[in-house]
Design a protein around this motif. Structure first.
Motif, PDB file in Angstrom:
ATOM      1  N   ASN A  12       0.818  -1.220   0.000  1.00 32.64           N
ATOM      2  CA  ASN A  12       0.000   0.000   0.000  1.00 32.64           C
ATOM      3  C   ASN A  12       0.852   1.272   0.000  1.00 32.64           C
ATOM      4  OD1 ASN A  12      -2.602   0.943  -0.259  1.00 32.64           O
ATOM      5  ND2 ASN A  12      -2.880   1.221   1.938  1.00 32.64           N
ATOM      6  N   VAL A  13       1.992   1.221  -0.702  1.00 36.19           N
ATOM      7  CA  VAL A  13       2.816   2.427  -0.802  1.00 36.19           C
ATOM      8  C   VAL A  13       2.209   3.350  -1.850  1.00 36.19           C
ATOM      9  CG1 VAL A  13       4.935   1.234  -0.104  1.00 36.19           C
ATOM     10  CG2 VAL A  13       4.435   1.519  -2.534  1.00 36.19           C
ATOM     11  N   SER A  14       2.531   4.611  -1.775  1.00 33.33           N
ATOM     12  CA  SER A  14       2.014   5.574  -2.751  1.00 33.33           C
ATOM     13  C   SER A  14       2.643   5.303  -4.120  1.00 33.33           C
ATOM     14  CB  SER A  14       2.339   6.998  -2.303  1.00 33.33           C
ATOM     15  OG  SER A  14       3.724   7.242  -2.458  1.00 33.33           O
ATOM     16  N   PRO A  15       1.956   5.662  -5.180  1.00 31.78           N
ATOM     17  CA  PRO A  15       2.541   5.501  -6.516  1.00 31.78           C
ATOM     18  C   PRO A  15       3.884   6.221  -6.665  1.00 31.78           C
ATOM     19  CG  PRO A  15       0.190   5.907  -6.714  1.00 31.78           C
ATOM     20  CD  PRO A  15       0.554   6.107  -5.255  1.00 31.78           C
ATOM     21  N   VAL A  16       4.025   7.366  -6.024  1.00 29.22           N
ATOM     22  CA  VAL A  16       5.286   8.114  -6.092  1.00 29.22           C
ATOM     23  C   VAL A  16       6.405   7.314  -5.431  1.00 29.22           C
ATOM     24  CG1 VAL A  16       6.475  10.200  -5.290  1.00 29.22           C
ATOM     25  CG2 VAL A  16       4.161  10.366  -6.214  1.00 29.22           C
ATOM     26  N   MET A  17       6.134   6.755  -4.253  1.00 29.45           N
ATOM     27  CA  MET A  17       7.135   5.941  -3.554  1.00 29.45           C
ATOM     28  C   MET A  17       7.478   4.700  -4.368  1.00 29.45           C
ATOM     29  SD  MET A  17       9.068   5.658  -0.971  1.00 29.45           S
ATOM     30  CE  MET A  17       9.212   5.242   0.728  1.00 29.45           C
ATOM     31  N   PHE A  18       6.456   4.075  -4.955  1.00 31.73           N
ATOM     32  CA  PHE A  18       6.674   2.880  -5.758  1.00 31.73           C
ATOM     33  C   PHE A  18       7.603   3.184  -6.939  1.00 31.73           C
ATOM     34  CE2 PHE A  18       5.402  -0.016  -9.228  1.00 31.73           C
ATOM     35  CZ  PHE A  18       5.696  -1.223  -8.622  1.00 31.73           C
ATOM     36  N   LEU A  19       7.363   4.277  -7.623  1.00 30.23           N
ATOM     37  CA  LEU A  19       8.192   4.648  -8.769  1.00 30.23           C
ATOM     38  C   LEU A  19       9.591   5.099  -8.361  1.00 30.23           C
ATOM     39  CD1 LEU A  19       5.541   6.494 -10.943  1.00 30.23           C
ATOM     40  CD2 LEU A  19       6.533   4.233 -11.350  1.00 30.23           C
TER      41      LEU A  19
ATOM     42  N   GLY B 295      10.963  -5.398  -6.363  1.00 31.94           N
ATOM     43  CA  GLY B 295      11.015  -6.442  -5.350  1.00 31.94           C
ATOM     44  C   GLY B 295      11.106  -5.964  -3.923  1.00 31.94           C
ATOM     45  N   THR B 296      10.739  -4.703  -3.653  1.00 35.21           N
ATOM     46  CA  THR B 296      10.803  -4.203  -2.282  1.00 35.21           C
ATOM     47  C   THR B 296       9.477  -3.638  -1.790  1.00 35.21           C
ATOM     48  OG1 THR B 296      11.551  -2.016  -2.985  1.00 35.21           O
ATOM     49  CG2 THR B 296      13.258  -3.641  -2.473  1.00 35.21           C
ATOM     50  N   CYS B 297       8.536  -3.360  -2.709  1.00 38.44           N
ATOM     51  CA  CYS B 297       7.258  -2.780  -2.307  1.00 38.44           C
ATOM     52  C   CYS B 297       6.238  -2.906  -3.439  1.00 38.44           C
ATOM     53  CB  CYS B 297       7.417  -1.319  -1.911  1.00 38.44           C
ATOM     54  SG  CYS B 297       7.914  -0.225  -3.259  1.00 38.44           S
ATOM     55  N   THR B 298       4.975  -2.638  -3.102  1.00 39.34           N
ATOM     56  CA  THR B 298       3.899  -2.632  -4.075  1.00 39.34           C
ATOM     57  C   THR B 298       2.834  -1.632  -3.659  1.00 39.34           C
ATOM     58  OG1 THR B 298       2.247  -3.980  -5.236  1.00 39.34           O
ATOM     59  CG2 THR B 298       2.678  -4.549  -2.943  1.00 39.34           C
ATOM     60  N   ILE B 299       2.061  -1.180  -4.632  1.00 36.93           N
ATOM     61  CA  ILE B 299       0.946  -0.282  -4.325  1.00 36.93           C
ATOM     62  C   ILE B 299      -0.289  -1.063  -3.866  1.00 36.93           C
ATOM     63  CG2 ILE B 299       1.718   1.591  -5.820  1.00 36.93           C
ATOM     64  CD1 ILE B 299      -0.253   0.623  -7.944  1.00 36.93           C
TER      65      ILE B 299
ATOM     66  N   LYS C  47       1.690  -9.360 -19.468  1.00 36.13           N
ATOM     67  CA  LYS C  47       1.300  -9.599 -20.856  1.00 36.13           C
ATOM     68  C   LYS C  47       2.507  -9.880 -21.739  1.00 36.13           C
ATOM     69  CE  LYS C  47      -2.902  -6.894 -20.777  1.00 36.13           C
ATOM     70  NZ  LYS C  47      -3.620  -5.775 -21.327  1.00 36.13           N
ATOM     71  N   ILE C  48       3.646  -9.251 -21.420  1.00 32.76           N
ATOM     72  CA  ILE C  48       4.810  -9.447 -22.271  1.00 32.76           C
ATOM     73  C   ILE C  48       5.720 -10.538 -21.740  1.00 32.76           C
ATOM     74  CG2 ILE C  48       4.804  -7.160 -23.307  1.00 32.76           C
ATOM     75  CD1 ILE C  48       6.818  -6.281 -21.206  1.00 32.76           C
ATOM     76  N   ASN C  49       5.306 -11.188 -20.645  1.00 31.70           N
ATOM     77  CA  ASN C  49       5.999 -12.371 -20.121  1.00 31.70           C
ATOM     78  C   ASN C  49       7.469 -12.120 -19.791  1.00 31.70           C
ATOM     79  OD1 ASN C  49       5.665 -14.943 -19.219  1.00 31.70           O
ATOM     80  ND2 ASN C  49       6.272 -15.890 -21.148  1.00 31.70           N
ATOM     81  N   LEU C  50       7.789 -10.949 -19.288  1.00 35.18           N
ATOM     82  CA  LEU C  50       9.160 -10.642 -18.889  1.00 35.18           C
ATOM     83  C   LEU C  50       9.407 -10.910 -17.423  1.00 35.18           C
ATOM     84  CD1 LEU C  50       9.931  -7.306 -20.736  1.00 35.18           C
ATOM     85  CD2 LEU C  50      10.854  -9.566 -21.199  1.00 35.18           C
ATOM     86  N   GLY C  51       8.465 -11.434 -16.768  1.00 34.90           N
ATOM     87  CA  GLY C  51       8.595 -11.672 -15.336  1.00 34.90           C
ATOM     88  C   GLY C  51       7.454 -11.001 -14.639  1.00 34.90           C
ATOM     89  N   SER C  52       6.994 -11.613 -13.607  1.00 33.91           N
ATOM     90  CA  SER C  52       5.810 -11.089 -12.975  1.00 33.91           C
ATOM     91  C   SER C  52       6.121 -10.214 -11.779  1.00 33.91           C
ATOM     92  CB  SER C  52       4.893 -12.241 -12.585  1.00 33.91           C
ATOM     93  OG  SER C  52       5.626 -13.320 -12.091  1.00 33.91           O
ATOM     94  N   SER C  53       6.983 -10.643 -10.926  1.00 25.92           N
ATOM     95  CA  SER C  53       7.286  -9.848  -9.743  1.00 25.92           C
ATOM     96  C   SER C  53       8.260  -8.726 -10.104  1.00 25.92           C
ATOM     97  CB  SER C  53       7.891 -10.737  -8.664  1.00 25.92           C
ATOM     98  OG  SER C  53       9.075 -11.323  -9.136  1.00 25.92           O
ATOM     99  N   GLY C  54       8.353  -7.751  -9.227  1.00 23.71           N
ATOM    100  CA  GLY C  54       9.244  -6.621  -9.488  1.00 23.71           C
ATOM    101  C   GLY C  54      10.693  -7.024  -9.616  1.00 23.71           C
TER     102      GLY C  54
END
Length: 193
Positions: free
Chosen positions: A107-114, A120-124, A172-179
């Motif tokens: 539940n991090v903010s989009p700004v923090m996520f970006l 691999g350390t956080c998600t929104i 969708k592009i199958n490059l990996g799912s997790s960060g």
């Protein structure tokens, strides 16, 4: 928690936390769900490996499930985990394998996520209540059910995110799912690209 480090101490741990520990000089991290009583449920590739691709790249990125705090003898609490695969339970010391303890943030903010330096350390995404998280992790442990391990498509981070949110991350592009996997996949593509 912060922009540069999510490192925490053991006394800050709560049952239901998604934790991780960096391996191999910060090349990748291993993720799991802390369920209390110094126990962590996590997802492994098999043959005692935490991660791997099944290709020649494993010489560079594969890491074994360690025995208690890096010792050569089996852990007195966990036994020989090198023979296990899929969803397993380990003591906190075996999970950390001598590394530091980090908390994955939800539940991090989009700004923090970006602004985070690595995937691999956080998600929104918000986390479900701790009792649901622990219940999901224990159910998957009993069934050893999270599918076949795949470094880029179904890994320990995906397992922990699913336990915390009941969401399955798809790409969708199958490059990996997790960060973390996406970051590694892009690094590999740029290396070979």
């Amino acid at each position: 928690m912060g922009l540069f480090s999510n490192q925490i101490s053991r006394d800050e741990l709560k049952a239901g936390d998604h934790i991780y520990s960096w391996r191999t000089a910060f090349i990748y991290s291993h993720h799991g769900i802390y369920v209390g009583d110094e126990k962590v449920i996590h997802f492994t590739r098999g043959g005692g490996l935490e991660t791997g691709t099944g290709t020649f790249l494993d010489k560079f990125i594969s890491s074994s499930v360690s025995n208690h705090a890096g010792r050569d003898t089996p852990c007195p609490k966990c036994g020989d985990q090198s023979i296990l695969d899929g969803v397993i339970s380990s003591c906190l010391d075996c999970f950390l394998a001598g590394g530091n303890l980090y908390l994955f943030e939800y539940n991090v903010s989009p700004v923090m996520f970006l602004a985070t330096q690595r995937g691999g350390t956080c998600t929104i995404a918000p986390s479900d209540p701790c009792d649901e998280v622990i219940s999901r992790a224990k159910f998957l442990l009993l069934r050893n059910g999270f599918g076949a391990y795949h470094l880029f498509e179904n890994n320990c981070e995906d397992f922990a995110i699913y336990c915390k949110t009941s969401l399955v991350v798809l790409s969708k592009i199958n490059l990996g799912s997790s960060g973390q996997a996406t970051t590694a996949s892009l690094d590999i593509q740029s290396f070979w690209g």
